[in-house]
Enzyme design. Structure first.
Site, PDB file in Angstrom:
ATOM      1  N   LYS A  40      56.578  84.940  37.473  1.00  0.00           N
ATOM      2  CA  LYS A  40      57.977  84.695  37.774  1.00  0.00           C
ATOM      3  C   LYS A  40      58.312  83.194  37.668  1.00  0.00           C
ATOM      4  O   LYS A  40      57.382  82.401  37.718  1.00  0.00           O
ATOM      5  CB  LYS A  40      58.302  85.220  39.168  1.00  0.00           C
ATOM      6  CG  LYS A  40      57.768  84.361  40.319  1.00  0.00           C
ATOM      7  CD  LYS A  40      58.489  84.684  41.581  1.00  0.00           C
ATOM      8  CE  LYS A  40      58.833  83.492  42.379  1.00  0.00           C
ATOM      9  NZ  LYS A  40      57.809  82.878  43.161  1.00  0.00           N
TER      10      LYS A  40
ATOM     11  N   ASP B 104      54.206  90.146  40.440  1.00  0.00           N
ATOM     12  CA  ASP B 104      54.784  89.751  41.721  1.00  0.00           C
ATOM     13  C   ASP B 104      53.613  89.830  42.680  1.00  0.00           C
ATOM     14  O   ASP B 104      53.135  90.931  42.999  1.00  0.00           O
ATOM     15  CB  ASP B 104      55.887  90.728  42.149  1.00  0.00           C
ATOM     16  CG  ASP B 104      56.537  90.291  43.444  1.00  0.00           C
ATOM     17  OD1 ASP B 104      55.795  89.891  44.368  1.00  0.00           O
ATOM     18  OD2 ASP B 104      57.765  90.346  43.545  1.00  0.00           O
ATOM     19  N   HIS B 105      53.108  88.678  43.132  1.00  0.00           N
ATOM     20  CA  HIS B 105      51.828  88.729  43.849  1.00  0.00           C
ATOM     21  C   HIS B 105      51.916  89.479  45.178  1.00  0.00           C
ATOM     22  O   HIS B 105      50.920  89.900  45.726  1.00  0.00           O
ATOM     23  CB  HIS B 105      51.219  87.323  44.007  1.00  0.00           C
ATOM     24  CG  HIS B 105      51.816  86.501  45.108  1.00  0.00           C
ATOM     25  ND1 HIS B 105      52.990  85.811  44.957  1.00  0.00           N
ATOM     26  CD2 HIS B 105      51.397  86.249  46.370  1.00  0.00           C
ATOM     27  CE1 HIS B 105      53.263  85.171  46.080  1.00  0.00           C
ATOM     28  NE2 HIS B 105      52.311  85.415  46.962  1.00  0.00           N
TER      29      HIS B 105
ATOM     30  N   LYS C  64      49.118  92.491  47.583  1.00  0.00           N
ATOM     31  CA  LYS C  64      48.657  92.383  48.980  1.00  0.00           C
ATOM     32  C   LYS C  64      48.321  93.780  49.510  1.00  0.00           C
ATOM     33  O   LYS C  64      49.097  94.719  49.319  1.00  0.00           O
ATOM     34  CB  LYS C  64      49.745  91.730  49.850  1.00  0.00           C
ATOM     35  CG  LYS C  64      49.994  90.257  49.506  1.00  0.00           C
ATOM     36  CD  LYS C  64      51.057  89.658  50.417  1.00  0.00           C
ATOM     37  CE  LYS C  64      51.541  88.298  49.919  1.00  0.00           C
ATOM     38  NZ  LYS C  64      50.730  87.169  50.307  1.00  0.00           N
TER      39      LYS C  64
ATOM     40  N   GLU D 138      58.208  81.229  56.243  1.00  0.00           N
ATOM     41  CA  GLU D 138      57.120  80.331  55.843  1.00  0.00           C
ATOM     42  C   GLU D 138      57.228  79.030  56.620  1.00  0.00           C
ATOM     43  O   GLU D 138      58.333  78.592  56.947  1.00  0.00           O
ATOM     44  CB  GLU D 138      57.251  79.975  54.371  1.00  0.00           C
ATOM     45  CG  GLU D 138      57.133  81.133  53.421  1.00  0.00           C
ATOM     46  CD  GLU D 138      57.111  80.617  52.001  1.00  0.00           C
ATOM     47  OE1 GLU D 138      56.009  80.400  51.486  1.00  0.00           O
ATOM     48  OE2 GLU D 138      58.197  80.384  51.434  1.00  0.00           O
TER      49      GLU D 138
ATOM     50  N   ASP E   3      63.590  82.299  44.362  1.00  0.00           N
ATOM     51  CA  ASP E   3      62.168  82.085  44.602  1.00  0.00           C
ATOM     52  C   ASP E   3      61.545  83.245  45.376  1.00  0.00           C
ATOM     53  O   ASP E   3      60.400  83.622  45.123  1.00  0.00           O
ATOM     54  CB  ASP E   3      61.976  80.773  45.384  1.00  0.00           C
ATOM     55  CG  ASP E   3      60.519  80.401  45.563  1.00  0.00           C
ATOM     56  OD1 ASP E   3      59.783  80.447  44.551  1.00  0.00           O
ATOM     57  OD2 ASP E   3      60.106  80.054  46.683  1.00  0.00           O
TER      58      ASP E   3
ATOM     59  N   HIS F  33      59.909  89.014  45.829  1.00  0.00           N
ATOM     60  CA  HIS F  33      59.053  89.486  46.926  1.00  0.00           C
ATOM     61  C   HIS F  33      59.812  90.356  47.943  1.00  0.00           C
ATOM     62  O   HIS F  33      59.354  91.430  48.314  1.00  0.00           O
ATOM     63  CB  HIS F  33      58.417  88.304  47.657  1.00  0.00           C
ATOM     64  CG  HIS F  33      57.701  87.341  46.747  1.00  0.00           C
ATOM     65  ND1 HIS F  33      57.033  87.753  45.626  1.00  0.00           N
ATOM     66  CD2 HIS F  33      57.542  85.995  46.790  1.00  0.00           C
ATOM     67  CE1 HIS F  33      56.484  86.698  45.023  1.00  0.00           C
ATOM     68  NE2 HIS F  33      56.798  85.618  45.711  1.00  0.00           N
TER      69      HIS F  33
ATOM     70  N   LYS G 143      62.002  78.524  54.392  1.00  0.00           N
ATOM     71  CA  LYS G 143      60.901  77.568  54.457  1.00  0.00           C
ATOM     72  C   LYS G 143      61.090  76.726  55.721  1.00  0.00           C
ATOM     73  O   LYS G 143      62.194  76.610  56.228  1.00  0.00           O
ATOM     74  CB  LYS G 143      60.916  76.678  53.218  1.00  0.00           C
ATOM     75  CG  LYS G 143      60.626  77.467  51.940  1.00  0.00           C
ATOM     76  CD  LYS G 143      59.957  76.626  50.882  1.00  0.00           C
ATOM     77  CE  LYS G 143      59.648  77.425  49.635  1.00  0.00           C
ATOM     78  NZ  LYS G 143      58.426  78.247  49.747  1.00  0.00           N
TER      79      LYS G 143
ATOM     80  N   LYS H 217      54.502  81.280  60.097  1.00  0.00           N
ATOM     81  CA  LYS H 217      54.381  82.067  58.869  1.00  0.00           C
ATOM     82  C   LYS H 217      54.257  83.526  59.271  1.00  0.00           C
ATOM     83  O   LYS H 217      53.322  83.913  59.982  1.00  0.00           O
ATOM     84  CB  LYS H 217      53.141  81.651  58.082  1.00  0.00           C
ATOM     85  CG  LYS H 217      52.963  82.448  56.779  1.00  0.00           C
ATOM     86  CD  LYS H 217      51.865  81.873  55.906  1.00  0.00           C
ATOM     87  CE  LYS H 217      51.575  82.739  54.702  1.00  0.00           C
ATOM     88  NZ  LYS H 217      52.558  82.664  53.635  1.00  0.00           N
TER      89      LYS H 217
END
Ligand code: BG6
Length: 363
Positions: free
Chosen positions: A21, A50-51, A55, A89, A108, A113, A213, A218
């Site tokens: 991405k 898309d990491h 998960k 985050e 982002d 996500h 952010k 987190k």
């Protein structure tokens, strides 16, 4: 295009294209990019990463929903009051101003996500586990989804940008003072949205999402808040009805908890909320495979299940494009609500839920 010209993807069975991405910056650019991709290879060769899909806890969402008989009957407008998806985050810009200034929180994090977490929480059961069955269901739910009040977007979406604040006992700079960020930047580092899904399962159930952010902690979590009991005959310790909440903790502290009411010991009939908790580390030990490693192995094995299909990316951009048009419009720096680094976002984001007589979970 050059990959095509250089004839690097001629064999659909052997040659694969992995795309990281951002896939476009809005609906039009994503469509244009998909056209280019389709010119040089077949969709079967394309692996849009898309990491989050790599998960463990994200993959578990489908197992939790569709391998247990007791949750799915409650997973709808009859029993669910609303959903909250949080991806908070603690990090700031981390030297990525060049990219982040053009992206911001929506591009982002939300478009990819958060939308993936949303799809897996809200989609219908797929017919089978094959890549296209699952991705068809994701596309369907995205196509039925829209920002709650599109004519008054300010009532359905809040942006924010962090200012200087404290983190682990040291002062961290505000976004505009980060290396490479513009001093008058209006790039959002925080976004919260209210969405609706127009289908039989979810009509009228708000889906609230937030990401930011420089938050205090987190944490990634999906919370399903159920409706209140129709009539409260017990006295609650908190003097209010405490609806059941099912919280799927994606990271860190991976697990699932269910909040419900119990009687507090004693002669009076009072209730209090308690949690039934499942923790990955106690049940399985720490077995966290790196999300990227997992995805790249799947790509080598030719399994597209955990990768985003072209129409899926477009469907997700379609939901956000009206908002991007408003947030991208040139505006003075004051347009963006500010929040102190180490806080849970701008006050306006609290009001987004308070207006609906709800509040963000304290995580
Ligand atoms: C990336 C974003 O895709 O995801 C980053 O570009 C973000 O800005 C990161 O920090 C978060 O990933 P994780 O796995 O740490 O939640």
């Amino acid at each position: 295009m050059q990959l095509g010209t250089a004839d690097m993807l001629p064999d659909p069975a052997k040659h694969r294209l992995v795309i990281e991405k951002p896939f476009g910056k809005d609906l039009t650019s994503a469509q244009a990019l998909n056209q280019v991709v389709r010119k040089v290879c077949d969709e079967k060769q394309v692996y849009r990463i898309d990491h989050y899909l790599g998960k463990e806890t994200v993959q578990n969402l489908m197992v939790f929903r569709f391998a247990n008989a007791i949750f799915e009957p409650l997973w709808n407008r009859q029993y669910v009051d609303h959903l909250q998806i949080t991806v908070a985050e603690t990090v700031g810009l981390e030297g990525r101003a060049g990219y982040y200034e053009t992206a911001g929180a929506l591009r982002d994090m939300v478009q990819n996500h958060l939308m993936q977490l949303f799809c897996l929480s809200a989609m219908e059961p797929p017919n089978s586990l094959d890549a296209d069955s699952i991705r068809n269901e994701k596309v369907k739910v995205l196509q039925a989804t829209h920002i709650a009040d599109i004519d008054h977007i300010e009532n359905s979406a809040i942006r924010g940008q962090y200012t200087a604040g404290w983190r682990d006992g040291r002062m961290v700079p505000g976004y505009r003072d980060e290396d490479g960020a513009s001093p008058g930047s209006t790039t959002p580092t925080y976004a919260s949205l209210k969405l609706y899904i127009d289908n039989w399962r979810w009509k009228g159930v708000p889906i609230y999402m937030r990401t930011g952010k420089r938050m205090p902690k987190k944490v990634t979590e999906i919370a399903i808040q159920f409706k209140e009991v129709p009539f409260l005959m017990f006295q609650s310790a908190s003097r209010q009805a405490n609806p059941n909440v099912l919280a799927l903790r994606i990271q860190p502290d991976e697990g699932i908890s269910m909040r419900f009411e119990v009687k507090t010991p004693g002669t009076s009939l009072r209730t209090r909320s308690v949690d039934m908790d499942f923790r990955y580390d106690t049940a399985f030990g720490q077995a966290n495979t790196d999300a990227y490693a997992r995805l790249l192995v799947d790509c080598m094995l030719g399994d597209q299940t955990l990768f985003t299909r072209g129409d899926e990316v477009e469907a997700s951009w379609r939901i956000l494009t009206p908002l991007l048009n408003v947030w991208d419009a040139p505006a003075p720096p004051e347009v963006i609500p500010l929040y102190e680094a180490g806080s849970w976002g701008p006050i306006e984001a609290e009001l987004l839920l308070n207006r609906d007589n709800r509040r963000w979970r304290r995580l």
